[in-house]
Design an enzyme around this catalytic site. Structure first.
Site, PDB file in Angstrom:
ATOM      1  N   ASP A 113      -8.586   0.814   6.062  1.00  0.00           N
ATOM      2  CA  ASP A 113      -7.284   1.461   6.190  1.00  0.00           C
ATOM      3  C   ASP A 113      -7.285   2.397   7.394  1.00  0.00           C
ATOM      4  OD1 ASP A 113      -4.863   2.698   5.738  1.00  0.00           O
ATOM      5  OD2 ASP A 113      -5.433   3.646   3.854  1.00  0.00           O
TER       6      ASP A 113
ATOM      7  N   HIS B 254       0.847  -1.190   0.000  1.00  0.00           N
ATOM      8  CA  HIS B 254       0.000   0.000   0.000  1.00  0.00           C
ATOM      9  C   HIS B 254       0.885   1.244   0.000  1.00  0.00           C
ATOM     10  CE1 HIS B 254      -3.912   1.918   0.985  1.00  0.00           C
ATOM     11  NE2 HIS B 254      -3.215   2.747   1.755  1.00  0.00           N
TER      12      HIS B 254
HETATM   13  C1  DX5 Z   1      -3.611   7.032   6.593  1.00  0.00           C
HETATM   14  C2  DX5 Z   1      -3.095   6.094   5.531  1.00  0.00           C
HETATM   15  C3  DX5 Z   1      -2.861   4.714   5.993  1.00  0.00           C
HETATM   16  C4  DX5 Z   1      -1.813   4.542   7.065  1.00  0.00           C
HETATM   17  C5  DX5 Z   1      -2.275   3.440   7.957  1.00  0.00           C
HETATM   18  O1  DX5 Z   1      -4.086   8.191   6.002  1.00  0.00           O
HETATM   19  O2  DX5 Z   1      -4.024   6.013   4.454  1.00  0.00           O
HETATM   20  O3  DX5 Z   1      -2.612   3.827   4.921  1.00  0.00           O
HETATM   21  O4  DX5 Z   1      -0.543   4.242   6.573  1.00  0.00           O
HETATM   22  O5  DX5 Z   1      -1.414   3.347   9.053  1.00  0.00           O
HETATM   23  P1  DX5 Z   1      -1.772   2.552  10.382  1.00  0.00           P
HETATM   24  O6  DX5 Z   1      -1.978   1.107   9.990  1.00  0.00           O
HETATM   25  O7  DX5 Z   1      -0.591   2.788  11.229  1.00  0.00           O
HETATM   26  O8  DX5 Z   1      -3.041   3.151  10.927  1.00  0.00           O
HETATM   27 ZN    ZN Z   2      -3.822   4.420   2.874  1.00  0.00          ZN
END
Ligand code: DX5
Ligand code: ZN
Length: 218
Positions: A176, A32
């Site tokens: 996400d 991602h």
């Molecule tokens: C946030 C991003 C995410 C982020 C998720 O705006 O879209 O993809 O990297 O990170 P975690 O899993 O740490 O919440």
């Molecule tokens: Zn994201």
């Protein structure tokens, strides 16, 4: 099928090649890539050079999440750099441009996703479900990694899954933000099948394989 999509936003940027190797070794099929412009979201991450660099070192599916204004202007560039899935935000475009953007990604032979922020209702994305490959339901306010999972977004996942089933659409629903050992099951039970993990993947003290992470949904 259920997949994890590790978010390199939480990775060690200085050692990105090694971090991608970690993703491959875990058995994950996707990476991602969070593109942020400091305008659609209050943070700036990275852009085209990072997509290209990741593309050069792996055949994994590159899952590009554009958190930017006017994503339609950059679709071709994302794909040129190596994106396999281009997901843009519904809040960033009007209806006409959304449809044009969906068609553009599809005409370039790639998968297209639409993302909705926590406050955007499921009903806003339903008219596009038939035309797209994936809906990304944000489970935190977009912009930063390491935030807390918002349980109140789960009814939207359920509603989108029920709608997709009702029209016989094999839709991927990605979640996400704040996905970890516990929240992954909650999101899966609601109907999600693609799980983005930033912090929980790259900053974990005892890294699990993709299969072990997906097993947490059972
Ligand atoms: C946030 C991003 C995410 C982020 C998720 O705006 O879209 O993809 O990297 O990170 P975690 O899993 O740490 O919440
Ligand atoms: Zn994201």
């Amino acid at each position: 099928m259920k997949y994890i999509s590790p978010s390199i936003l939480a990775s060690d940027m200085l050692n990105l090649g090694k971090e991608i190797e970690k993703v491959e070794k875990s058995g994950a099929k996707m990476v991602h890539i969070d593109i942020m412009d400091g305008s659609f979201v209050p943070n700036i991450s990275f852009g085209m050079p990072v997509i290209s660099a990741v593309r050069k070192c792996t055949d994994l599916i590159l899952d590009v999440h554009a958190m930017i204004v006017s994503p339609n202007k950059y679709i071709e560039e994302f794909i040129k750099c190596g994106a396999d899935i281009v997901t843009f935000h519904l809040e960033a475009l009007d209806d006409k441009t959304t449809v044009e953007s969906i068609n553009l990604v599809k005409s370039l032979g790639k998968k297209v996703g639409i993302s909705i922020k926590p406050k955007t209702p499921a009903s806003a994305v339903l008219p596009y479900v038939e035309m797209i490959d994936m809906v990304l339901v944000m489970t935190v306010e977009p912009g930063f990694g390491g935030q807390k999972f918002m349980h109140e977004t789960m009814p939207k996942v359920k509603e989108i899954r029920e709608y997709a089933n009702s029209i016989g659409k094999d839709l991927d629903i990605e979640v996400d933000g704040g996905i970890n050992d516990e929240t992954i099951k909650i999101a899966s039970d609601a109907g999600a099948n693609v799980f983005v993990l930033g912090t929980a993947f790259f900053k974990s003290e005892k890294p699990l394989s993709a299969n072990e992470i997906i097993a947490k949904t059972n």
